[in-house]
Write an enzyme that holds these catalytic residues in place. Structure first.
Site, PDB file in Angstrom:
ATOM      1  N   ARG A   1       8.711   7.525  25.282  1.00 22.95           N
ATOM      2  CA  ARG A   1       7.607   7.572  26.237  1.00 22.95           C
ATOM      3  C   ARG A   1       7.888   8.672  27.262  1.00 22.95           C
ATOM      4  O   ARG A   1       8.927   8.653  27.917  1.00 22.95           O
ATOM      5  CB  ARG A   1       7.479   6.214  26.924  1.00 22.95           C
ATOM      6  CG  ARG A   1       6.212   6.051  27.734  1.00 22.95           C
ATOM      7  CD  ARG A   1       6.019   4.605  28.148  1.00 22.95           C
ATOM      8  NE  ARG A   1       5.746   3.767  26.991  1.00 22.95           N
ATOM      9  CZ  ARG A   1       4.545   3.612  26.439  1.00 22.95           C
ATOM     10  NH1 ARG A   1       3.496   4.221  26.959  1.00 22.95           N
ATOM     11  NH2 ARG A   1       4.376   2.861  25.375  1.00 22.95           N
TER      12      ARG A   1
ATOM     13  N   THR B   1       3.810  11.423  31.813  1.00 23.05           N
ATOM     14  CA  THR B   1       2.455  11.080  31.327  1.00 23.05           C
ATOM     15  C   THR B   1       2.392   9.640  30.811  1.00 23.05           C
ATOM     16  O   THR B   1       1.312   9.090  30.635  1.00 23.05           O
ATOM     17  CB  THR B   1       2.046  12.013  30.169  1.00 23.05           C
ATOM     18  OG1 THR B   1       2.940  11.757  29.073  1.00 23.05           O
ATOM     19  CG2 THR B   1       2.125  13.480  30.561  1.00 23.05           C
TER      20      THR B   1
END
Ligand code: URA
Length: 209
Positions: free
Chosen positions: A104, A108
């Site tokens: 991840r 963002t």
């Protein structure tokens, strides 16, 4: 909308309870996860196509059945998905195995692919994505996106546990993908962990912290 099958077989539920317990060792966790995956795999493969095959038994000729249609490929999402590979390979020893690694992006919060190795002719294969924890649904949806971008047209997903929020998000993102889970848990906590869940599946499989 993709179909969600909750595999409620008594053996699966019994083994899932053992798996969830915090005191269960990594060795037992891996074994239980393999056994549950095999039992879930029975449901997952129930509607795969078969065709007639003429064979000779020692007593004479007969018509049996054999698997037909697209050849299966098992695609674990690294790292926890690795814990579900053996269970499916026990059932489908000839299946190919692809791998997808995601992280991840801290800014963002979008899943980014860092590794992807799939067999050739993915369009002609039945893709089975495996990831034990369907939490927000973000990484499973991204993994399905990646295989679709590479040409996959027939995808199903196998998860051990799902949170209701993640299930809904995943179904919206991929309404064509059937999903198999052993239990839909209560909720996600503030860190996107499934409650009651089982903790961090990767850490429990590999004995890390
Ligand atoms: N991933 C895990 O390993 N556990 C959760 O509860 C959620 C995501």
């Amino acid at each position: 909308m993709g179909k969600v099958t909750v595999t409620e077989h008594p053996l699966i539920q019994h083994k899932l309870t053992l798996l969830r317990e915090a005191s269960t060792s990594s060795k037992d966790f891996r074994q239980l996860l393999t056994e549950i995956t095999m039992l879930m795999g029975y449901e997952l493969t129930r509607n795969l196509p078969i065709q007639d095959k003429v064979i000779e038994t020692p007593m004479g000729r007969t018509v049996g059945k054999e698997m037909a249609g697209k050849k299966p490929v098992i695609v674990p999402v690294l790292r926890a998905g690795l814990g579900m590979v053996d269970g499916l390979l026990n059932l489908i020893p000839g299946a190919r195995v692809g791998h997808i690694g995601l992280y991840r992006d801290p800014e963002t919060l979008e899943p980014v692919e860092y590794y992807c190795k799939l067999p050739n002719e993915i369009a002609d294969r039945e893709v089975i994505i495996v990831d034990p924890m369907l939490a927000t649904g973000g990484s499973l949806a991204a993994a399905v996106n990646f295989v679709k971008q590479r040409g996959a047209t027939s995808v199903r997903a196998l998860c051990l546990l799902a949170a209701p929020e993640g299930l809904e998000a995943f179904q919206k993102a991929h309404p064509d993908v059937d999903l198999y889970v052993s239990c839909i848990d209560e909720k996600l906590d503030e860190h996107a962990y499934i409650v009651p869940g089982l903790g961090d599946a990767g850490d429990r499989i590999f004995g890390t912290k």
